[in-house]
Design a protein around this motif. Structure first.
Motif, PDB file in Angstrom:
ATOM      1  N   ALA A   1       3.099 -12.134   3.738  1.00  0.00           N
ATOM      2  CA  ALA A   1       3.875 -10.924   3.458  1.00  0.00           C
ATOM      3  C   ALA A   1       5.350 -11.124   3.791  1.00  0.00           C
ATOM      4  O   ALA A   1       6.236 -10.717   3.028  1.00  0.00           O
TER       5      ALA A   1
ATOM      6  N   LEU B   1       6.878 -13.494   1.113  1.00  0.00           N
ATOM      7  CA  LEU B   1       7.078 -12.812  -0.167  1.00  0.00           C
ATOM      8  C   LEU B   1       8.249 -11.843  -0.097  1.00  0.00           C
ATOM      9  O   LEU B   1       9.055 -11.746  -1.029  1.00  0.00           O
ATOM     10  N   ASP B   2       8.367 -11.122   1.011  1.00  0.00           N
ATOM     11  CA  ASP B   2       9.438 -10.146   1.135  1.00  0.00           C
ATOM     12  C   ASP B   2      10.800 -10.830   1.118  1.00  0.00           C
ATOM     13  O   ASP B   2      11.750 -10.344   0.490  1.00  0.00           O
TER      14      ASP B   2
ATOM     15  N   TRP C   1       6.143   0.360   5.279  1.00  0.00           N
ATOM     16  CA  TRP C   1       4.746   0.521   4.865  1.00  0.00           C
ATOM     17  C   TRP C   1       4.203   1.869   5.335  1.00  0.00           C
ATOM     18  O   TRP C   1       3.539   2.585   4.572  1.00  0.00           O
TER      19      TRP C   1
ATOM     20  N   ALA D   1      -3.644 -12.538  -0.091  1.00  0.00           N
ATOM     21  CA  ALA D   1      -2.978 -11.673  -1.066  1.00  0.00           C
ATOM     22  C   ALA D   1      -3.849 -10.467  -1.414  1.00  0.00           C
ATOM     23  O   ALA D   1      -3.360  -9.334  -1.536  1.00  0.00           O
TER      24      ALA D   1
ATOM     25  N   LEU E   1      -3.620  -7.774   1.018  1.00  0.00           N
ATOM     26  CA  LEU E   1      -2.352  -7.046   0.892  1.00  0.00           C
ATOM     27  C   LEU E   1      -2.286  -6.195  -0.375  1.00  0.00           C
ATOM     28  O   LEU E   1      -1.265  -5.561  -0.641  1.00  0.00           O
TER      29      LEU E   1
ATOM     30  N   LEU F   1      -2.597  -7.370  -3.520  1.00  0.00           N
ATOM     31  CA  LEU F   1      -1.988  -8.102  -4.626  1.00  0.00           C
ATOM     32  C   LEU F   1      -3.079  -8.803  -5.427  1.00  0.00           C
ATOM     33  O   LEU F   1      -3.908  -9.516  -4.860  1.00  0.00           O
TER      34      LEU F   1
ATOM     35  N   TRP G   1       4.398  -8.202  -5.207  1.00  0.00           N
ATOM     36  CA  TRP G   1       5.155  -7.707  -4.042  1.00  0.00           C
ATOM     37  C   TRP G   1       6.465  -7.060  -4.482  1.00  0.00           C
ATOM     38  O   TRP G   1       6.884  -6.031  -3.926  1.00  0.00           O
TER      39      TRP G   1
ATOM     40  N   ARG H   1       6.059  -3.457  -5.427  1.00  0.00           N
ATOM     41  CA  ARG H   1       5.811  -2.521  -4.338  1.00  0.00           C
ATOM     42  C   ARG H   1       6.958  -2.431  -3.345  1.00  0.00           C
ATOM     43  O   ARG H   1       7.290  -1.351  -2.844  1.00  0.00           O
TER      44      ARG H   1
END
Length: 296
Positions: free
Chosen positions: A29, A32-33, A159, A264, A267, A269, A288, A291
């Motif tokens: 996470a 990806l962010d 979140w 994933a 999460l 995904l 990601w 979202r």
């Protein structure tokens, strides 16, 4: 919100064992962010509690991340090499930090409440100085009294939404240096995030309760406050957090795509169509970005 290129994120595991499914969720996470914001992703080894360090675990974690295509965009910071920086931060706090001579039993016996993690809230016994015959065991940070300005800390979690905590009632004066001499997590993480220029913190919801204390400490040290995103926790069959202490097994790095897809999926995904890691990253990043990516 951070602009593309200004973003700095991090993954900060403790080297108490190999990377497992729960820690992979946080790593993925945070990675990806950083990528969808066009930013940097850093690896930090949080070994400030050297009693829990397993020899070779830090290298194993870095190698596992590399096998999963996640590489730090800068030097790996190691907390046990930075004790002088934590001492400098303590010095900057001045009289806000004070010695405490109370044992855990004494605090439990005189508790004024219980924190969300089950710990006794410190009643402030040593705020005015050590009692005769007492010697310092820990170092604590004074928080504002109930109802005082700054006692209520608010922040928006990306979140979980709006959050708040009354420091005096829900945390109390908290430890900066432990009885064994090691610097506490709360101080080390705040100093490290500031000095690494971290703008965004993506981590598990088990650390949500620490966030208000860290924001208060950031303010006292004159540091900026990052944005926060606290992830749901992966749990085992008995509902316990997936962790090394609960016997979580190391990742199967012979099947990296399977491990990434499971993380994933947790999460939310959908990467099931991916037949290789390149396709996985394309799908995971797109999901990601939809979202949590920067506003267009």
């Amino acid at each position: 919100m951070s602009m593309a290129g200004d973003y700095v994120g991090r993954f900060a595991p403790s080297p108490s064992g190999p990377l497992h499914a729960g820690s992979l969720v946080a790593a993925l996470a945070s990675f990806l962010d950083a990528r969808v914001h066009g930013g940097r992703w850093l690896l930090r080894i949080e070994d400030i509690d050297e009693t829990r360090t397993v020899p070779g675990a830090a290298e194993d974690i870095a190698n596992a991340l590399a096998a999963l295509d996640m590489h730090s965009d800068g030097p790996v910071l190691v907390q046990s090499q930075r004790k002088h920086r934590y001492q400098a931060a303590r010095d900057k706090l001045g009289a806000l930090a004070y010695p405490c001579g109370c044992s855990r039993k004494e605090i439990a016996d005189s508790r004024v409440g219980t924190a969300s993690d089950g710990a006794a809230i410190y009643p402030g016994t040593c705020r005015g100085g050590l009692a005769p015959g007492k010697t310092a065991r820990t170092l604590r940070l004074r928080v504002p009294d109930a109802g005082a300005e700054g006692e209520l800390v608010r922040f928006d979690d990306r979140w979980l939404g709006p959050q708040s905590q009354h420091l005096a009632a829900e945390a109390g004066d908290f430890v900066l240096q432990r009885a064994d001499g090691f610097w506490a997590y709360q101080l080390a993480v705040v100093v490290d995030d500031a000095e690494q220029g971290v703008t965004d913190i993506v981590r598990g919801a088990d650390l949500l309760d620490s966030t208000a204390r860290q924001i208060y400490l950031q303010r006292q040290l004159g540091y900026p406050t990052p944005r926060y995103l606290h992830l749901p926790l992966l749990t085992n069959a008995t509902g316990e957090k997936f962790s090394k202490q609960n016997g979580a097994q190391a990742l199967d790095l012979a099947r990296p795509l399977d491990e990434l897809q499971r993380a994933a999926g947790f999460l939310g995904l959908d990467t099931r169509a991916a037949q290789d890691r390149q396709a996985f990253w394309t799908l995971a990043l797109a999901g990601w970005d939809t979202r949590f990516g920067p506003r267009r």
